[in-house]
Design a protein around this motif. Structure first.
Motif, PDB file in Angstrom:
ATOM      1  N   ASN A   5      24.094  22.785  41.417  1.00 24.86           N
ATOM      2  CA  ASN A   5      24.588  22.778  42.788  1.00 24.86           C
ATOM      3  C   ASN A   5      26.073  22.505  42.757  1.00 24.86           C
ATOM      4  OD1 ASN A   5      22.112  22.887  44.477  1.00 24.86           O
ATOM      5  ND2 ASN A   5      21.627  21.089  43.280  1.00 24.86           N
ATOM      6  N   GLY A   6      26.803  23.156  43.618  1.00 25.66           N
ATOM      7  CA  GLY A   6      28.231  22.883  43.728  1.00 25.66           C
ATOM      8  C   GLY A   6      29.065  23.767  42.816  1.00 25.66           C
ATOM      9  N   TYR A   7      30.281  23.970  43.246  1.00 17.54           N
ATOM     10  CA  TYR A   7      31.203  24.860  42.545  1.00 17.54           C
ATOM     11  C   TYR A   7      31.519  24.367  41.141  1.00 17.54           C
ATOM     12  CZ  TYR A   7      35.469  27.386  41.410  1.00 17.54           C
ATOM     13  OH  TYR A   7      36.404  28.140  40.778  1.00 17.54           O
ATOM     14  N   THR A   8      31.782  23.080  40.979  1.00 12.89           N
ATOM     15  CA  THR A   8      32.203  22.570  39.675  1.00 12.89           C
ATOM     16  C   THR A   8      31.088  22.662  38.643  1.00 12.89           C
ATOM     17  OG1 THR A   8      31.667  20.330  40.370  1.00 12.89           O
ATOM     18  CG2 THR A   8      33.951  21.025  40.610  1.00 12.89           C
ATOM     19  N   ALA A   9      29.855  22.380  39.034  1.00 14.03           N
ATOM     20  CA  ALA A   9      28.734  22.456  38.094  1.00 14.03           C
ATOM     21  C   ALA A   9      28.476  23.897  37.672  1.00 14.03           C
ATOM     22  CB  ALA A   9      27.475  21.854  38.718  1.00 14.03           C
ATOM     23  N   VAL A  10      28.514  24.820  38.631  1.00  8.97           N
ATOM     24  CA  VAL A  10      28.269  26.227  38.312  1.00  8.97           C
ATOM     25  C   VAL A  10      29.403  26.785  37.460  1.00  8.97           C
ATOM     26  CG1 VAL A  10      28.014  28.527  39.318  1.00  8.97           C
ATOM     27  CG2 VAL A  10      26.831  26.595  40.350  1.00  8.97           C
ATOM     28  N   LYS A  11      30.637  26.447  37.788  1.00  2.95           N
ATOM     29  CA  LYS A  11      31.783  26.922  37.005  1.00  2.95           C
ATOM     30  C   LYS A  11      31.734  26.375  35.583  1.00  2.95           C
ATOM     31  CE  LYS A  11      36.814  27.091  36.826  1.00  2.95           C
ATOM     32  NZ  LYS A  11      37.039  26.398  35.564  1.00  2.95           N
ATOM     33  N   ASP A  12      31.397  25.105  35.449  1.00  2.00           N
ATOM     34  CA  ASP A  12      31.304  24.501  34.122  1.00  2.00           C
ATOM     35  C   ASP A  12      30.252  25.214  33.276  1.00  2.00           C
ATOM     36  OD1 ASP A  12      31.803  22.528  32.082  1.00  2.00           O
ATOM     37  OD2 ASP A  12      29.917  21.591  32.678  1.00  2.00           O
ATOM     38  N   ALA A  13      29.103  25.538  33.866  1.00  5.49           N
ATOM     39  CA  ALA A  13      28.019  26.170  33.110  1.00  5.49           C
ATOM     40  C   ALA A  13      28.289  27.642  32.817  1.00  5.49           C
ATOM     41  CB  ALA A  13      26.705  26.030  33.875  1.00  5.49           C
ATOM     42  N   LEU A  14      28.719  28.398  33.824  1.00  5.38           N
ATOM     43  CA  LEU A  14      28.799  29.846  33.672  1.00  5.38           C
ATOM     44  C   LEU A  14      30.155  30.365  33.215  1.00  5.38           C
ATOM     45  CD1 LEU A  14      26.710  30.932  36.775  1.00  5.38           C
ATOM     46  CD2 LEU A  14      25.964  30.575  34.425  1.00  5.38           C
ATOM     47  N   VAL A  15      31.205  29.563  33.335  1.00  5.95           N
ATOM     48  CA  VAL A  15      32.529  30.015  32.907  1.00  5.95           C
ATOM     49  C   VAL A  15      32.986  29.245  31.672  1.00  5.95           C
ATOM     50  CG1 VAL A  15      34.946  30.259  33.583  1.00  5.95           C
ATOM     51  CG2 VAL A  15      33.154  30.725  35.241  1.00  5.95           C
ATOM     52  N   ASP A  16      33.022  27.924  31.782  1.00  3.05           N
ATOM     53  CA  ASP A  16      33.536  27.120  30.677  1.00  3.05           C
ATOM     54  C   ASP A  16      32.602  27.104  29.471  1.00  3.05           C
ATOM     55  OD1 ASP A  16      35.626  26.600  32.377  1.00  3.05           O
ATOM     56  OD2 ASP A  16      34.841  24.654  33.029  1.00  3.05           O
ATOM     57  N   ARG A  17      31.309  27.161  29.699  1.00  5.52           N
ATOM     58  CA  ARG A  17      30.321  27.151  28.607  1.00  5.52           C
ATOM     59  C   ARG A  17      29.457  28.408  28.643  1.00  5.52           C
ATOM     60  NH1 ARG A  17      28.318  20.888  28.809  1.00  5.52           N
ATOM     61  NH2 ARG A  17      30.380  20.012  29.144  1.00  5.52           N
ATOM     62  N   SER A  18      30.078  29.546  28.831  1.00  2.00           N
ATOM     63  CA  SER A  18      29.339  30.789  29.022  1.00  2.00           C
ATOM     64  C   SER A  18      28.514  31.201  27.806  1.00  2.00           C
ATOM     65  CB  SER A  18      30.300  31.911  29.402  1.00  2.00           C
ATOM     66  OG  SER A  18      31.232  32.124  28.363  1.00  2.00           O
ATOM     67  N   GLU A  19      28.937  30.865  26.605  1.00  6.38           N
ATOM     68  CA  GLU A  19      28.185  31.229  25.405  1.00  6.38           C
ATOM     69  C   GLU A  19      26.803  30.573  25.388  1.00  6.38           C
ATOM     70  OE1 GLU A  19      28.756  33.179  22.594  1.00  6.38           O
ATOM     71  OE2 GLU A  19      30.415  34.060  23.714  1.00  6.38           O
ATOM     72  N   LEU A  20      26.709  29.374  25.952  1.00  2.00           N
ATOM     73  CA  LEU A  20      25.427  28.667  25.956  1.00  2.00           C
ATOM     74  C   LEU A  20      24.441  29.258  26.959  1.00  2.00           C
ATOM     75  CD1 LEU A  20      26.719  24.985  25.805  1.00  2.00           C
ATOM     76  CD2 LEU A  20      25.774  26.340  23.935  1.00  2.00           C
ATOM     77  N   PHE A  21      24.957  29.883  28.025  1.00  5.36           N
ATOM     78  CA  PHE A  21      24.102  30.376  29.104  1.00  5.36           C
ATOM     79  C   PHE A  21      24.047  31.895  29.178  1.00  5.36           C
ATOM     80  CE2 PHE A  21      25.439  26.144  30.274  1.00  5.36           C
ATOM     81  CZ  PHE A  21      24.260  25.572  30.699  1.00  5.36           C
ATOM     82  N   ALA A  22      24.518  32.599  28.157  1.00  5.84           N
ATOM     83  CA  ALA A  22      24.632  34.052  28.222  1.00  5.84           C
ATOM     84  C   ALA A  22      23.332  34.776  27.928  1.00  5.84           C
ATOM     85  CB  ALA A  22      25.715  34.530  27.252  1.00  5.84           C
ATOM     86  N   SER A  23      22.378  34.159  27.285  1.00  3.61           N
ATOM     87  CA  SER A  23      21.175  34.850  26.856  1.00  3.61           C
ATOM     88  C   SER A  23      20.192  35.051  27.996  1.00  3.61           C
ATOM     89  CB  SER A  23      20.502  34.070  25.730  1.00  3.61           C
ATOM     90  OG  SER A  23      19.468  34.836  25.173  1.00  3.61           O
ATOM     91  N   ARG A  24      19.231  35.917  27.745  1.00  2.00           N
ATOM     92  CA  ARG A  24      18.167  36.156  28.713  1.00  2.00           C
ATOM     93  C   ARG A  24      17.098  35.071  28.580  1.00  2.00           C
ATOM     94  NH1 ARG A  24      19.729  41.286  26.928  1.00  2.00           N
ATOM     95  NH2 ARG A  24      20.126  42.709  28.638  1.00  2.00           N
ATOM     96  N   ALA A  25      16.375  34.853  29.644  1.00  2.00           N
ATOM     97  CA  ALA A  25      15.264  33.902  29.601  1.00  2.00           C
ATOM     98  C   ALA A  25      14.119  34.512  28.801  1.00  2.00           C
ATOM     99  CB  ALA A  25      14.803  33.592  31.024  1.00  2.00           C
TER     100      ALA A  25
END
Length: 179
Positions: free
Chosen positions: A95-115
């Motif tokens: 929730n929130g801009y900072t949490a989403v930006k941190d996950a999807l932009v700053d740490r994009s390699e960790l969240f790039a894969s498919r479920a």
């Protein structure tokens, strides 16, 4: 060492005789508890859970008919990042801009894969093609190869592409259907 194993075996037999259990019943009980532990254990590195988790269903009943309202209430209580159990899967809610930006932009390699999709994994050789591949070096290599192959076959933008041929064929097909 051998004496210790023999002592454990004799102790288990004595306990089973006293309690009236057979060895098969004891092994079934142990396997059941082990399976329940594996299925219901919570990974240690997840954000906090809201209360009210039901086994197998998770938080589905707690979400009710207006899940957005319940998630908003949980956001006020647990912060911008928390975990919700939907069925047998843990889902991390951001929730929130900072949490989403941190996950999807700053740490994009960790969240790039498919479920993971377990049924599809069982039915096919999942991960050996570009559609089902998880993010990583293998995926990037396949993507680079496919892009180069399509470019060599005429799938490029601008002059020399097959876009004009496709438009011409589509126009002929449209005219044929209108007749």
């Amino acid at each position: 060492m051998a004496g210790t194993v023999q002592w454990i075996a004799e102790s288990v037999q004595e306990i089973l005789q006293i309690s009236g259990l057979t060895l098969q019943t004891f092994l079934v009980l142990c396997a059941t508890f082990l399976l329940a532990y594996v299925v219901f254990k919570r990974p240690r590195n997840l954000p906090p859970y809201p209360a009210g988790r039901v086994p197998v269903l998770g938080h589905i009943l707690a979400l009710g008919r207006a899940p957005h309202l319940k998630l908003t209430a949980w956001r006020r209580q647990y912060g911008d990042v928390f975990t919700v159990r939907l069925g047998m899967e843990d889902v991390v809610v951001l929730n929130g801009y900072t949490a989403v930006k941190d996950a999807l932009v700053d740490r994009s390699e960790l969240f790039a894969s498919r479920a993971p999709h377990y049924l599809f994994d069982v039915m096919s050789d999942f991960g050996k093609d570009i559609v089902g591949a998880r993010w990583g070096p293998g995926f990037r290599q396949r993507k680079k190869f496919i892009t180069a192959a399509l470019r060599n076959l005429g799938m490029k933008v601008g002059t020399g592409s097959i876009e004009e041929n496709i438009r011409e064929e589509a126009s002929c097909l449209r005219n044929r259907l209108l007749m």
